[in-house]
Design an enzyme around this catalytic site. Structure first.
Site, PDB file in Angstrom:
ATOM      1  N   ASP A  50       0.740  -1.132  -0.182  1.00  0.00           N
ATOM      2  CA  ASP A  50      -0.066  -0.127  -0.063  1.00  0.00           C
ATOM      3  C   ASP A  50       0.866   1.285  -0.338  1.00  0.00           C
ATOM      4  O   ASP A  50       1.892   1.186   0.904  1.00  0.00           O
ATOM      5  CB  ASP A  50      -0.967   0.060   1.353  1.00  0.00           C
ATOM      6  CG  ASP A  50      -2.048   0.998   1.038  1.00  0.00           C
ATOM      7  OD1 ASP A  50      -1.671   1.925   0.473  1.00  0.00           O
ATOM      8  OD2 ASP A  50      -3.054   0.828   1.625  1.00  0.00           O
ATOM      9  N   ILE A  67       0.796   3.116   6.305  1.00  0.00           N
ATOM     10  CA  ILE A  67      -0.142   3.140   7.539  1.00  0.00           C
ATOM     11  C   ILE A  67      -1.139   4.358   7.355  1.00  0.00           C
ATOM     12  O   ILE A  67      -0.402   5.533   7.311  1.00  0.00           O
ATOM     13  CB  ILE A  67       0.420   3.080   8.936  1.00  0.00           C
ATOM     14  CG1 ILE A  67       1.430   1.806   9.100  1.00  0.00           C
ATOM     15  CG2 ILE A  67      -0.465   3.161  10.114  1.00  0.00           C
ATOM     16  CD1 ILE A  67       2.191   1.950  10.314  1.00  0.00           C
ATOM     17  N   HIS A  68      -2.455   4.133   7.354  1.00  0.00           N
ATOM     18  CA  HIS A  68      -3.261   5.191   7.140  1.00  0.00           C
ATOM     19  C   HIS A  68      -4.724   4.838   7.950  1.00  0.00           C
ATOM     20  O   HIS A  68      -4.615   3.645   8.470  1.00  0.00           O
ATOM     21  CB  HIS A  68      -3.675   5.495   5.781  1.00  0.00           C
ATOM     22  CG  HIS A  68      -4.084   4.274   4.776  1.00  0.00           C
ATOM     23  ND1 HIS A  68      -5.454   4.098   4.703  1.00  0.00           N
ATOM     24  CD2 HIS A  68      -3.191   3.394   4.353  1.00  0.00           C
ATOM     25  CE1 HIS A  68      -5.403   2.920   3.948  1.00  0.00           C
ATOM     26  NE2 HIS A  68      -3.930   2.477   3.644  1.00  0.00           N
ATOM     27  N   GLY A  69      -5.364   5.511   7.712  1.00  0.00           N
ATOM     28  CA  GLY A  69      -6.927   5.321   8.519  1.00  0.00           C
ATOM     29  C   GLY A  69      -7.607   3.639   8.124  1.00  0.00           C
ATOM     30  O   GLY A  69      -7.879   3.281   9.064  1.00  0.00           O
ATOM     31  N   GLY A  88      -5.936   1.293   7.791  1.00  0.00           N
ATOM     32  CA  GLY A  88      -4.931   0.318   8.390  1.00  0.00           C
ATOM     33  C   GLY A  88      -5.499  -0.203   9.722  1.00  0.00           C
ATOM     34  O   GLY A  88      -5.425  -1.371  10.164  1.00  0.00           O
TER      35      GLY A  88
END
Length: 165
Positions: A12, A16-18, A20
Site C-alpha cells: 500500500d 499506515i493510514h486510516g 489500516g
C-alpha cells in the site's frame, strides 16, 4: 528457526493510514511493521502513522533489510502485519530471506506508464517483473482485497495474474 507468525504482508503506497485500523482489528495482530527505507529515517512520518495505530499494538518502522533480518527473532506470541509501499520492496524482502507465502496488493497509485488493473492498482513494468519473480521464484500467491470488509479482491486477481504473464 521457527517461522514467524505473519498474518499479512500488504502493498500500500500510503503505508499506515486510516484504513489500516480496519486491517489491524480484522487480522487481530499485536505488531505492525512498516518496512520502508525512507520512513525508517523520517520521524515526522513515523509520528503521523503512529497516531493511527492503537496503543496496545506494537509498531516498528524498519528498513526493508532490517525487517528481513529481524523478523526471524519474532516471539511465538507475536502476530504480525507487515506493510510495504511497493512490490519491489516486497520482492527485496524475499530476496533477503523474508518468509512470504501471500502478498496482498492493496494500493498502487496511477502513474505514467502504468496499466490500470483496478480502481486502486496500477502496474508498471517494474511492478510486473517483481510480481512475476515473487510468483515464480518464491511461490508467493497474491490477493487484491482492498479492505478487510470488502469482497472486491476476487474480481481483480485474474487481471493481476494476466498482467504479469
Amino acid at each position: 528457526m521457527e517461522k514467524p507468525n505473519i498474518k499479512m504482508v500488504r502493498v500500500d503506497e500510503r503505508l499506515i493510514h486510516g484504513q489500516g485500523q480496519l486491517w489491524i482489528k480484522s487480522l487481530g495482530v499485536n505488531l505492525v511493521i512498516c518496512a520502508n527505507d525512507k520512513v525508517a529515517e523520517d520521524e515526522m512520518q513515523q509520528t503521523l502513522m503512529s497516531a493511527i495505530v492503537p496503543k496496545e499494538v506494537g509498531l516498528r518502522f524498519w528498513s526493508v533489510e532490517k525487517t528481513a533480518k529481524v523478523i526471524w527473532k519474532a516471539a511465538p506470541h507475536q502476530t504480525i502485519f507487515v506493510l510495504v509501499s511497493n512490490v519491489e520492496d516486497a520482492k527485496r524482502l524475499c530476496d533477503l530471506g523474508f518468509p512470504m507465502d501471500e502478498l496482498n496488493i492493496g494500493n498502487i497509485h496511477a502513474a505514467e506508464g502504468k496499466e490500470k488493473i483496478s480502481q486502486f492498482i496500477y502496474l508498471g513494468q517494474e511492478d510486473k517483473d517483481a510480481l512475476k519473480a515473487l510468483e515464480t521464484e518464491y511461490h508467493v500467491s497474491f490477493n487484491t482485497k482492498t479492505s478487510p470488509v470488502s469482497n472486491d479482491g476476487v474480481q481483480y486477481i485474474d487481471a493481476l495474474v494476466k498482467a504479469i504473464h
